[in-house]
Structure formats: structure tokens, C-alpha cells
Design a protein around this motif. Structure first.
Motif, short mmCIF file in Angstrom:
data_model
loop_
_atom_site.label_atom_id
_atom_site.label_comp_id
_atom_site.label_asym_id
_atom_site.label_seq_id
_atom_site.Cartn_x
_atom_site.Cartn_y
_atom_site.Cartn_z
N GLU A 1 13.65 12.14 15.43
CA GLU A 1 14.25 10.80 15.55
C GLU A 1 13.46 9.78 14.73
OE1 GLU A 1 15.64 7.56 18.96
OE2 GLU A 1 14.90 9.55 19.54
N ALA B 1 25.96 8.31 10.61
CA ALA B 1 25.74 9.69 10.16
C ALA B 1 24.63 10.34 10.96
CB ALA B 1 25.41 9.72 8.68
N VAL B 2 23.59 9.56 11.27
CA VAL B 2 22.41 10.10 11.95
C VAL B 2 22.64 10.26 13.45
CG1 VAL B 2 20.00 9.61 12.54
CG2 VAL B 2 20.82 9.24 10.20
N LEU C 1 23.38 15.98 18.71
CA LEU C 1 23.62 17.43 18.67
C LEU C 1 22.41 18.21 19.17
CD1 LEU C 1 25.45 19.81 17.69
CD2 LEU C 1 24.34 19.57 15.46
N HIS D 1 21.00 21.88 8.91
CA HIS D 1 21.91 20.76 9.14
C HIS D 1 21.16 19.43 8.99
CE1 HIS D 1 25.27 18.52 10.83
NE2 HIS D 1 24.43 17.96 11.69
N LEU D 2 19.96 19.35 9.54
CA LEU D 2 19.16 18.13 9.43
C LEU D 2 18.83 17.83 7.97
CD1 LEU D 2 16.78 18.74 12.46
CD2 LEU D 2 18.49 16.93 12.29
N LEU E 1 20.10 24.51 12.72
CA LEU E 1 19.85 23.10 13.00
C LEU E 1 18.95 22.49 11.93
CD1 LEU E 1 19.39 23.17 16.88
CD2 LEU E 1 21.31 22.17 15.60
N THR F 1 24.11 13.44 14.79
CA THR F 1 23.20 14.54 14.44
C THR F 1 22.08 14.65 15.46
OG1 THR F 1 23.68 14.28 12.09
CG2 THR F 1 21.64 15.38 12.66
N LEU F 2 21.52 13.52 15.84
CA LEU F 2 20.47 13.53 16.86
C LEU F 2 21.04 13.94 18.22
CD1 LEU F 2 18.52 10.26 15.92
CD2 LEU F 2 17.99 12.63 15.27
N CYS G 1 20.61 18.67 5.36
CA CYS G 1 21.84 18.21 4.70
C CYS G 1 22.15 16.76 5.05
CB CYS G 1 23.02 19.10 5.09
SG CYS G 1 22.95 20.75 4.36
N ILE G 2 21.96 16.36 6.31
CA ILE G 2 22.18 14.98 6.70
C ILE G 2 21.19 14.06 5.99
CG2 ILE G 2 22.13 13.33 8.62
CD1 ILE G 2 24.60 15.14 8.54
#
Length: 199
Positions: A84, A183-184, A190, A159-160, A156, A187-188, A162-163
Motif C-alpha cells: 500500500e 486503478a490502485v 484484491l 498483477h501488481l 498477484l 488492486t489493493l 502490471c498495475i
């Protein structure tokens, strides 16, 4: 016997970073680097090599001083807090980027790596180190129960990454806070155990 260098290498690399970062690799000339670093052409070549070699050293310096420093700081935190905090800093840097320079590493991915196989390999290695940071955080968080196990740690982490890349590319066009945070945020979310009805 070689003469000792009469300049501060870190300061010269800082200047080269600013030059390449603001102009890009192709638009930066050796004359630009001479003017920015304050070194004579011969001194620049003798110390660092040709333009490509100077760029490689400057990018290494940028990654170590920016991304590497941020990773080391975040790894002192609990896993989910580390992720985070990492993204909070990325969003802040993106929003504060009034000159729309973006991330020098991401710029290298887009501007230089596709045209230079050897440099592409170096950039992939740098991105892999960021992915490895995410993987360490996720794996530790899954072991401790603070991060969901409904997805493989490797997935995961990818994915992080890529974000992260997406946010930093968007920053080049001056994206608004709502877009970057939007966008973030999911993701967090998830990563939170039970967010998808599983552990």
C-alpha cells in the motif's frame, strides 16, 4: 598509472539522469550531456563510454536511488502495508510530476528497449527486481494470513507489476487523481483475505 577522477561521479550521474529523463534517450545528445554534467566530452567518454553506456549507467543510478530506495524502505513494513505504501508513493509522485516525465525505467521500456535487444535484457532484469519485491511481500503476507491465498503469490506479484506500469504510463499524460487511485484501489482490495468470498 591512471589519473584519479576530479569529479563527483554520483553528481555527474544525477545530471545525466535529469538530462535523459526529461528529454528521452533519442533526443539527448552528447552536447546536452556535456552541458548538463559540466564535463568535457573526452572526460565523459573516458569515464562512462559512449551515449548508450552513459544511459545505462544513468538508468542504473536512477533505479538504485529511486526504486531501490523505495523498496528497501517499504520492506521494513508489514507485507500489505508495504504494498500500500509503495503504491501511495507512486500515485503521489505521478500527481506531483508537473513536467510529465513519468518513470525513467518505464520510459526506457517504451522508448529504448524495443529497439535494443541487449538493453531490453537489462530492463527486464530491473522489472524483475520490482516483481520480486512484490512476490516477497505477497508470499510473506499469505504465510501470515494478511494477504489472500485465493490467487497464487506469483500471479498477484505479476498483477501488481502490471498495475504499477499502467499507473506510471498514465502519469506521462497528466492523469487525474481519480483515475490513478481508481486503478490502485481495487488492486489493493484484491489482496485482502475474504474480499472475493474466499480466504
Amino acid at each position: 598509472m591512471a589519473r584519479p577522477r576530479k569529479f563527483n561521479e554520483d553528481a555527474v550521474l544525477d545530471a545525466a539522469v535529469q538530462c535523459f529523463w526529461s528529454r528521452g534517450y533519442e533526443a539527448t545528445s552528447i552536447r546536452d550531456l556535456i552541458e548538463k554534467t559540466g564535463l568535457a566530452g573526452a572526460s565523459l567518454y573516458n569515464a562512462f563510454g559512449d551515449k548508450r553506456a552513459i544511459y545505462q549507467r544513468a538508468l542504473d543510478h536512477y533505479v538504485e536511488g529511486n526504486i531501490g530506495k523505495r523498496i528497501r524502505h517499504c520492506e521494513t513494513m508489514e507485507p500489505s502495508d508495504a504494498i500500500e505504501a509503495f503504491f501511495a508513493e507512486i500515485v503521489k509522485r505521478s500527481l506531483d510530476d508537473k513536467d510529465l516525465k513519468g518513470c525513467m525505467l518505464v520510459n526506457a521500456v517504451l522508448d529504448v528497449a524495443p529497439h535494443d535487444p541487449r538493453f531490453q535484457e537489462a530492463v527486464v532484469g530491473m522489472l524483475s527486481s520490482v516483481e520480486a519485491f512484490f512476490l516477497r511481500c505477497v508470499s510473506r503476507g499469505q504465510a501470515e494470513g494478511s494477504i489472500t491465498t485465493s490467487h497464487a503469490a506469483e500471479d498477484l506479484a505479476r498483477h501488481l507489476l502490471c498495475i504499477l506500469m499502467g499507473v506510471r504510463v498514465l502519469a506521462r499524460v497528466g492523469s487525474e487523481r481519480a483515475l490513478l487511485e481508481g486503478a490502485v484501489r481495487p488492486t489493493l482490495a484484491l489482496l485482502v483475505p475474504g474480499s472475493d468470498g474466499t480466504s
